[in-house]
Structures are given as C-alpha cells and as structure tokens.
Motif scaffolding. Structure first.
Motif, PDB file in Angstrom:
ATOM      1  N   THR A 249      -4.973   1.026  -3.217  1.00 24.70           N
ATOM      2  CA  THR A 249      -3.997   0.248  -3.973  1.00 24.70           C
ATOM      3  C   THR A 249      -2.920  -0.260  -3.029  1.00 24.70           C
ATOM      4  N   PRO A 250      -2.770  -1.585  -2.862  1.00 22.06           N
ATOM      5  CA  PRO A 250      -1.885  -2.093  -1.829  1.00 22.06           C
ATOM      6  C   PRO A 250      -0.397  -1.914  -2.110  1.00 22.06           C
ATOM      7  N   MET A 251       0.009  -1.977  -3.385  1.00 23.59           N
ATOM      8  CA  MET A 251       1.418  -1.837  -3.731  1.00 23.59           C
ATOM      9  C   MET A 251       2.305  -2.804  -2.950  1.00 23.59           C
ATOM     10  N   VAL A 252       1.846  -4.022  -2.744  1.00 20.25           N
ATOM     11  CA  VAL A 252       2.642  -5.040  -2.078  1.00 20.25           C
ATOM     12  C   VAL A 252       3.515  -5.722  -3.111  1.00 20.25           C
ATOM     13  N   LEU A 253       4.826  -5.696  -2.898  1.00 19.90           N
ATOM     14  CA  LEU A 253       5.733  -6.322  -3.853  1.00 19.90           C
ATOM     15  C   LEU A 253       5.878  -7.798  -3.518  1.00 19.90           C
ATOM     16  N   PRO A 254       5.679  -8.684  -4.496  1.00 20.58           N
ATOM     17  CA  PRO A 254       5.827 -10.111  -4.215  1.00 20.58           C
ATOM     18  C   PRO A 254       7.275 -10.465  -3.902  1.00 20.58           C
ATOM     19  N   VAL A 255       7.454 -11.446  -3.017  1.00 18.66           N
ATOM     20  CA  VAL A 255       8.810 -11.935  -2.753  1.00 18.66           C
ATOM     21  C   VAL A 255       9.286 -12.698  -3.980  1.00 18.66           C
ATOM     22  N   THR A 256      10.583 -12.770  -4.146  1.00 18.65           N
ATOM     23  CA  THR A 256      11.139 -13.347  -5.376  1.00 18.65           C
ATOM     24  C   THR A 256      12.063 -14.530  -5.092  1.00 18.65           C
ATOM     25  N   ASP A 257      11.807 -15.232  -3.982  1.00 17.62           N
ATOM     26  CA  ASP A 257      12.682 -16.356  -3.638  1.00 17.62           C
ATOM     27  C   ASP A 257      12.043 -17.702  -3.944  1.00 17.62           C
ATOM     28  N   GLY A 258      11.036 -17.694  -4.803  1.00 20.12           N
ATOM     29  CA  GLY A 258      10.380 -18.947  -5.160  1.00 20.12           C
ATOM     30  C   GLY A 258       9.138 -19.234  -4.357  1.00 20.12           C
ATOM     31  N   ASN A 259       8.888 -18.467  -3.302  1.00 19.06           N
ATOM     32  CA  ASN A 259       7.684 -18.638  -2.490  1.00 19.06           C
ATOM     33  C   ASN A 259       6.521 -17.829  -3.053  1.00 19.06           C
ATOM     34  N   LEU A 260       5.317 -18.169  -2.604  1.00 19.05           N
ATOM     35  CA  LEU A 260       4.169 -17.320  -2.833  1.00 19.05           C
ATOM     36  C   LEU A 260       4.194 -16.172  -1.829  1.00 19.05           C
ATOM     37  N   THR A 261       3.619 -15.053  -2.207  1.00 21.86           N
ATOM     38  CA  THR A 261       3.539 -13.907  -1.309  1.00 21.86           C
ATOM     39  C   THR A 261       2.094 -13.733  -0.880  1.00 21.86           C
ATOM     40  N   TRP A 262       1.748 -14.269   0.286  1.00 23.02           N
ATOM     41  CA  TRP A 262       0.393 -14.132   0.816  1.00 23.02           C
ATOM     42  C   TRP A 262       0.252 -12.805   1.550  1.00 23.02           C
ATOM     43  N   VAL A 263      -0.866 -12.152   1.340  1.00 21.32           N
ATOM     44  CA  VAL A 263      -1.182 -10.922   2.063  1.00 21.32           C
ATOM     45  C   VAL A 263      -2.486 -11.145   2.813  1.00 21.32           C
ATOM     46  N   LYS A 264      -2.453 -10.915   4.141  1.00 26.33           N
ATOM     47  CA  LYS A 264      -3.663 -11.017   4.962  1.00 26.33           C
ATOM     48  C   LYS A 264      -3.984  -9.620   5.485  1.00 26.33           C
ATOM     49  N   VAL A 265      -5.193  -9.149   5.174  1.00 23.57           N
ATOM     50  CA  VAL A 265      -5.613  -7.775   5.455  1.00 23.57           C
ATOM     51  C   VAL A 265      -6.611  -7.770   6.608  1.00 23.57           C
ATOM     52  N   ASN A 266      -6.509  -6.765   7.468  1.00 23.92           N
ATOM     53  CA  ASN A 266      -7.489  -6.553   8.539  1.00 23.92           C
ATOM     54  C   ASN A 266      -7.697  -5.059   8.753  1.00 23.92           C
ATOM     55  N   GLY A 267      -8.882  -4.724   9.245  1.00 21.40           N
ATOM     56  CA  GLY A 267      -9.153  -3.330   9.532  1.00 21.40           C
ATOM     57  C   GLY A 267     -10.637  -3.084   9.660  1.00 21.40           C
ATOM     58  N   PHE A 268     -11.013  -1.821   9.477  1.00 19.08           N
ATOM     59  CA  PHE A 268     -12.419  -1.423   9.576  1.00 19.08           C
ATOM     60  C   PHE A 268     -12.761  -0.462   8.439  1.00 19.08           C
ATOM     61  N   ILE A 269     -13.990  -0.592   7.945  1.00 20.29           N
ATOM     62  CA  ILE A 269     -14.544   0.388   7.018  1.00 20.29           C
ATOM     63  C   ILE A 269     -15.438   1.310   7.838  1.00 20.29           C
ATOM     64  N   ARG A 270     -15.169   2.600   7.784  1.00 20.65           N
ATOM     65  CA  ARG A 270     -15.990   3.556   8.524  1.00 20.65           C
ATOM     66  C   ARG A 270     -16.955   4.237   7.559  1.00 20.65           C
ATOM     67  N   ILE A 271     -18.243   4.102   7.836  1.00 18.69           N
ATOM     68  CA  ILE A 271     -19.286   4.705   7.012  1.00 18.69           C
ATOM     69  C   ILE A 271     -19.810   5.939   7.753  1.00 18.69           C
ATOM     70  N   ASN A 272     -19.777   7.077   7.098  1.00 16.92           N
ATOM     71  CA  ASN A 272     -20.118   8.343   7.762  1.00 16.92           C
ATOM     72  C   ASN A 272     -21.572   8.763   7.591  1.00 16.92           C
ATOM     73  N   ALA A 273     -22.300   8.046   6.706  1.00 16.09           N
ATOM     74  CA  ALA A 273     -23.709   8.401   6.509  1.00 16.09           C
ATOM     75  C   ALA A 273     -24.477   7.179   6.045  1.00 16.09           C
ATOM     76  N   ASP A 274     -25.704   7.015   6.579  1.00 16.06           N
ATOM     77  CA  ASP A 274     -26.548   5.924   6.102  1.00 16.06           C
ATOM     78  C   ASP A 274     -26.717   6.025   4.591  1.00 16.06           C
TER      79      ASP A 274
END
Length: 758
Positions: A651-676
């Motif tokens: 759950t990102p829990m990113v609070l949108p900005v409230t100054d009339g702009n859109l609040t863009w969120v760009k996510v990056n990272g890795f998913i680690r899989i521990n078993a086939d």
C-alpha cells in the motif's frame, strides 16, 4: 520458455468460483445486523394462518397477496388482540429503540416477526428472501434467528420521468422492488427541460403543453431532443388522482416519495408552456431559455405550484433542484439586475441563493423542508436546507461541517445512467463505467468529518437519469443489481459489509427477479479477465452462477453470432498461445430470455529473471513524487520532482499534493522470487496503475479493476525481476494495494518478501 500449466490456471479459476459459491442457505440483502442459522426448516403449508395484531393488519394482507401472487398459496389473515403463540406466522408489534428495527424467528412450525413502525414490514421482506426463488412445493424456509435495524434513515433511489415517461404501473413496480430490499425513499424527478409530468390545476398548460414533448418536437416548436434515444421522449403526465394513488401505494410499502420540482434552471418545459416565466435578455439575443426569471410573477407562480404539490405529498421534504443553473443569463436580465441592486447582491450566485431562500421561506411557512442539489451552497446556503451531494462528496462534506443534513449521492458511484461494464458491450450511458462493486465499496461517512459532523449524513441514494433509458426493461437493467449494493451500504452496519458474501447473495436474487419479471442486468462470467501470461499454452474453464445459462464464444476477435453453437456451462477452453488474442462471449440466460456480452484479452510475453547482484538490495520499492498539470506521462519527467522515498509495503500511502497540480508517482525496484512457481499479479487500485515487469507491461493504466480486470499469470523462476510503473495519486487509491502477488495456492505473499530496490 516455461509453461504455466493448464492445471494451475484452472485451479486459480475454480478457487475463485468456490469462494463465490460458499454454501449458504441465507442470502438476505441487505445483510442483517445479527443473523444466526438454526437447525431445521419451517414448511409453509396451505393451512397456515397469518396472525396479526391490529397495527399489522395491512402488512399481513401484503404478505398474503405476495404469497398468492407468486406462489399460488392462499393463506388466511386473522386479526387478534394478542396473537396466539401457536399461530404459524405471527406479525406482532413490540417497542424497539430504532425506527425500522425488527426480530425474525423461524423455527419448525412457527415464524414470528416483531417490531414497530416499518419494522414488521422489513421483517416480512427478509422472510420473502428465505422463500425459494421459484414456486416449488413444499415451500421450506431455513430456520434462523435475526435481530436487525437500519444504519441510515435515508436509503434512496431516484427515477427521472421527465426525459422518458414511465406509466403508473411501471412506477409502482419500481417501488415494489425497492421495498423488497428495504430502500425507503423514492425520489421522483417530475419536471425538467424535457417534460413537466405532474398535473397542476391552476396552470393547466404545464401538462397540456409541457408534457407533450414528442408532439411539439415534431411541430418544430420545442428544442430538438437530441440527447434522447428511441426517437425522442414519450408524452404523458400524472393526474393528481394518479399521484395520490402512487403515494398511497408507496406508503403501504413504507416508502416515502420525494417530489422534485426543478428551479431556477432546468425549467424549459415550464417556460415553453408559460413564456413569461423565462429569463429575458435585455440585449435581444435569441437563445434557449431554461432559467426562470427571478421576479415576483415567477415566485407567485412557483408558490402556487408548490402549494398543489405539497397537498399531494405528505412527506417532510420538497426537492427544488437548484443544479446546473445557467446563472450568467441573469446578468443580462433587467429583472435580475434590478433585484441585485435592490437587495445588494454582488453576483449571480447570490441571486441563486436569494431565489432558493425565498422558496425555502415559503416551504417553511407550510411546515415543509427544502432539499436541493449541492449547487444550492453557492452564494450562501439557505438556513434549514438539506443538501443532496452529487458533484462528488465536497458539497456534502461542506454542508455537514456547517451542520446541515446531507444525502450522499455522488458521481460516479451513485449514478446508474453509467454503463455497468466495458462501454462498447453495454447500453449507451452518460458517464464512465460504474460497476456494482464500486457502488458497494462506497462509504457515505467521509473520513473528513468528525463524529459530530458525521451525524448530519442522513444516508445515500442511487440516481438514474433517463435521457438514454427509453423503456421500463431498460430502466430495470440499468438500476439493478446496483440498487442492491445501495440497499446494503445504507442499511447494513459498516463492519458487516463483505463484498464476497454480497456477490454470492446478489446472484441468488436472480430467482426472485425471474419470479417478479424483473430485467436486472445479468452477472458476469467469473474469470473473464484481461490476462498477460508467459505460457505457450492457455487454458480456462468458464463457469456461470445461474442455472440454465448458455454461452457462445469465439477466439478470433469477432463477437459470436447465431451461427456459433451455444454450450452449457462449464466450458473448457484450451489453445496454443504465441501472441495476443481475445475471448468474446455471448451468454444467454434462457429462463429469463436475457443476454450479456463480455470480452477478455490474452497477451503473450517473454519474461525471465534479470542477472543482478541481489546482495545490494534494500527493502521496499523506490518512488519519485512529481507534481504537474500534465496528463501525459511522457512529458512529466521535465517537471519538478517533489520528493523521493521508499514504499515499504504494497500500500503506497502517497498523499496527493493539494496545490492544483496532479500528483504523479513513478515507481522502480525489483520483485524477488524465492522459489520457482506460478504466480498471479494484480493491482488493488480502482483505476489501475501502469506496471511493467522487465519492461513488459502487465497492468495498463486507467482501467477500471471491476469492469476491465487485469492479471498477470506468470511462471517465474527463482531470481529478481525489474519492476517499474506510474500512476496519479488521489484519495481513491491512497489506501489501496499497488501490487498484489499470489502463489499457485491462492495465498497472498507478504510484500516484505518480494519488494526491493537498489
């Protein structure tokens, strides 16, 4: 390339179906406050007597008529000073702490319903839902104990008869089905630009002219009704005798009728009948006139109209509309300009407020209260007005903070003129898709209100506007099953809501819909999702919750036609997969001669682990929060980055900005899989984010998760997979799961196990 086994895909699908088909005899909507199943059954025989006290004689006769009409079971109703304990069906008055509360006991040999006011009637509605959905013998009711009471006092449903006229019998049937689900306010939209539908004796041209929209359209004397379908609207109006008949019919079912007489805007039909009501233009310009002139003639006229309306409707409220008023017309009106000077009004919005307050004062003098759409807040809210919040929740929240009563009926959740699934497969609608799940998940008590302010929320209401709803069957299709969700969210305790249980119960209602000849939209085939997979072979089992349903399907991108062979459910689909293809289905429920269309896209991708030093991993995804007015993600990189941070759970829990702009969120990272293994990837966002695995798009942004569900069904080997994505943060998705990963057994994997970044 590793294959996802057909066995796995089938298992996922079947587990979903099993979840929705949990064994349950009790499928009452709305969910009772407390419900306990008991052992045994009550068998309803022809010798049974409905015993009532004097207060419940009418309810007893209602039940008698229902059983005779739908089950051909003719029982006697007997009135007693005190109903004997041995009577088979007992309807008795008891004192309860809350209006509408009731107790229902079903035992072998005895059914007892107790309550006061509407309570016994509501207990009868629960009893009706214990009956089978078809006339079978013997009639058995599962033994149970119910203690129930409503959460909100306002549980509403509207009907627009101005754009398309519905007959008295059609309106009565609409009220009947409302009452079955304990909805208790029928908002009757009687006047608008397209038609005036209520007889006013003092002003006969309102119906002689204003109700004959088809006739005058053909004469070229009324605006072209190009927003209506089916060749225009239907002429018609309700006589005052018919209004009284419908009011009495509703009262017998404990439904209050809220009449709406639109003003100062949406008044074209009235102005067409009486042109002197219209707002005049001092420049001499010719244009459509939909605004009432704010002069004494208009106020006298509307007071005379409302006097006759109030005599017909005994309820507390009169709805005066107040929405979408083209107030700028007043700035060119000599009458309005003079009024502004006389009263010291500084803007057209203050003219609107003056108009509403004049009408409110008149209604208060007749012991009535005014209710209007949230635009009546503009220029200053009338002192005792109740606000119906439709433009989202903001108006309702503002009114509640001012300690005014509020009915929550916001776009998009409560607007049933919207399609219920993908728009190209559904009847035409005004707004983006609104599914029953969206309605069910709506909460009228905004978190922005404190405990004291929340007390001013009277309840919620579903709305239907009939520009594109020309027939009663079409109306029923658009309103149900979404109205069932309104019933449960307004009646049931918030902690008692369970969307999976509701989905099961909702599907059990179709037997009753068949019994009542009610054209509710059919449920979807479960599992018809847009799927991204790295399997070379794809398998799916199509199942359906209604007995007697058949399906025609195609895999060639074309909707199956009458040449396709209908098949009974379940249907197994197995096909080789090298690229994208679509499954299109045409499902018919032969018992009620209904059909529904669905489509799902299946896309093939190639996804393998990336070689990377996992020792450098840090828990959580990283994100950049960017504020921008730009809707195109490709242009967002040039705007200002507000902050960077780490998402440590799904759950990102990113609070949108409230100054009339859109609040863009760009996510990056890795998913680690521990078993086939085989994994399912989804997002919990209502409006989906864009998510990519190793650069391959798995989830497409902007899709409604209920109308266009998306899944990644991937066989993943042990290792790391790059993830990226983006979305616009708002108050809808701030508490939802960005990414949900399930293993082959259906178990949700803890985000702490797989979320990493470098």
């Amino acid at each position: 390339m590793s294959n996802i086994s057909i066995k796995y895909l089938t298992a996922i699908f079947i587990s979903t179906c099993i979840c929705l088909q949990v064994k349950a005899q009790l499928h009452i909507i709305p969910q009772p406050l407390r419900l306990t199943e008991q052992k045994g059954n009550f068998v309803l025989s022809r010798k049974a007597v409905i015993g009532v006290d004097k207060e419940n004689e009418a309810v007893g006769k209602y039940l008698q008529t229902y059983l005779a009409t739908y089950y051909k079971l003719n029982l006697k109703v007997k009135v007693y000073p005190k109903v004997p304990a041995a009577i088979a069906i007992q309807l008795v008055t008891t004192v309860t702490n809350k209006e509408g509360a009731y107790n229902l006991e079903v035992k072998p040999g005895i059914v007892k319903i107790s309550g006061n006011g509407a309570g016994v009637f509501y207990g009868v509605q629960s009893l009706i839902q214990l009956l089978p959905g078809r006339a079978v013998a013997p009639l058995k009711l599962a033994a149970c104990s119910i203690a129930d009471a409503p959460r909100f006092q306002w549980r509403g449903l509207s009907l627009d008869v101005s754009r398309h006229f519905f007959t008295v019998d059609e309106v009565k049937k609409y009220i009947d089905v409302m009452a079955h689900y304990k909805l208790n306010v029928f908002h009757w939209h009687l006047t608008d630009d397209e038609g005036w539908r209520i007889q006013i004796n003092k002003y006969p041209k309102l119906t002689e002219v204003g109700a004959r929209i088809t006739y005058y359209e053909k004469q070229g004397k009324f605006r072209k009704l190009d927003n209506l379908i089916d060749g225009g609207g239907k002429d018609g109006f309700y006589t005052q005798a018919e209004i009284k008949e419908v009011v009495k019919y509703a009262q017998d079912r404990f439904v209050t009728i809220l009449p709406e007489i639109e003003m100062p805007g949406h008044s074209e039909a009235a102005i067409f009948a009486y042109p002197e009501l219209g707002c005049q233009d001092s420049t001499g310009a010719k244009h459509r006139v939909r605004m009432l002139d704010p002069g004494e003639y208009t106020f006298t006229f509307m007071e005379n109209v409302l006097t006759e309306v109030m005599a017909l409707f005994p309820n507390q409220y009169i709805h005066i509309g107040g929405d979408e008023a083209e107030m700028v017309d007043w700035l060119k009106s000599p009458t309005a300009v003079a009024l502004m000077k006389k009263e010291g009004l500084k803007s057209e919005k203050e003219v609107q407020s003056y108009f509403i307050k004049r009408i409110e004062k008149f209604l208060l003098s007749k012991n009535k209260r005014l209710i209007g759409w949230d635009e009546i807040l503009q220029g200053g809210l009338a002192e005792s007005a109740t606000v119906m919040s439709w433009q989202g929740e903001a108006g309702g929240i503002a009114a509640a903070k001012m300690h005014h009563h509020v009915v929550m009926t916001p776009l998009p959740y409560m607007y049933f003129d919207a399609p219920q699934a993908a728009e190209d497969l559904e009847p035409v609608g005004w707004n983006p898709t609104v599914t029953w799940q969206m309605v069910y998940n709506y909460e009228p008590m905004s978190k922005e209100l404190n405990t004291e302010e929340a007390k001013y929320i009277l309840g919620a209401q579903g709305n239907i506007w009939a520009e594109k709803v020309p027939t009663a069957a079409h109306l029923q299709y658009m309103v149900y099953p979404r109205a069932l969700a309104v019933a449960e969210l307004t009646w049931s305790a918030a902690e008692n809501k369970d969307i999976d249980r509701f989905a099961y119960k909702m599907k059990q209602q179709y037997g009753y819909f068949k019994l009542w000849n009610w054209n509710a939209r059919l449920p979807d085939i479960v599992g018809m999702d847009n799927i991204v997979t790295n399997s070379n072979q794809f398998g799916l089992v199509l199942k359906y919750p209604l007995l007697g349903a058949q399906v025609r399907y195609s895999l060639n991108g074309k909707m199956p036609d009458s040449t396709a062979k209908p098949q009974l459910f379940p249907v197994k689909i197995n096909t080789m997969l090298q690229d994208t293809f679509s499954i299109k289905t045409y499902t018919t429920w032969t018992l009620n001669k209904q059909h529904i269309l669905q489509e799902a896209m299946i896309r093939h991708v190639d996804i393998k682990p990336v070689v990377i030093d996992q020792a450098a991993f840090t828990p959580g995804f990283s994100y950049r929060l960017i504020k921008s007015k730009e809707y195109n993600i490709d242009k967002v990189d040039t705007t200002q980055v507000v902050t960077t941070a780490i998402i440590n759970s799904s759950t990102p829990m990113v609070l949108p900005v409230t100054d009339g702009n859109l609040t863009w969120v760009k996510v990056n990272g890795f998913i680690r899989i521990n078993a086939d293994g085989d994994y399912q990837l989804t997002s919990g966002f209502l409006v989906s984010p864009a998510l990519f695995i190793n650069g391959e798009q798995i989830i497409y942004r902007g899709k409604d998760k209920y109308a266009q569900p998306q899944k990644g069904m991937l066989h993943l080997k042990k290792g790391a997979y790059a993830i990226s994505g983006h979305y616009i943060a708002d108050n809808t998705n701030r508490n939802e799961d960005l990414l949900i990963i399930k293993a082959a057994d259906g178990k949700v994997i803890d985000p702490q196990v797989y979320m990493f970044h470098q």
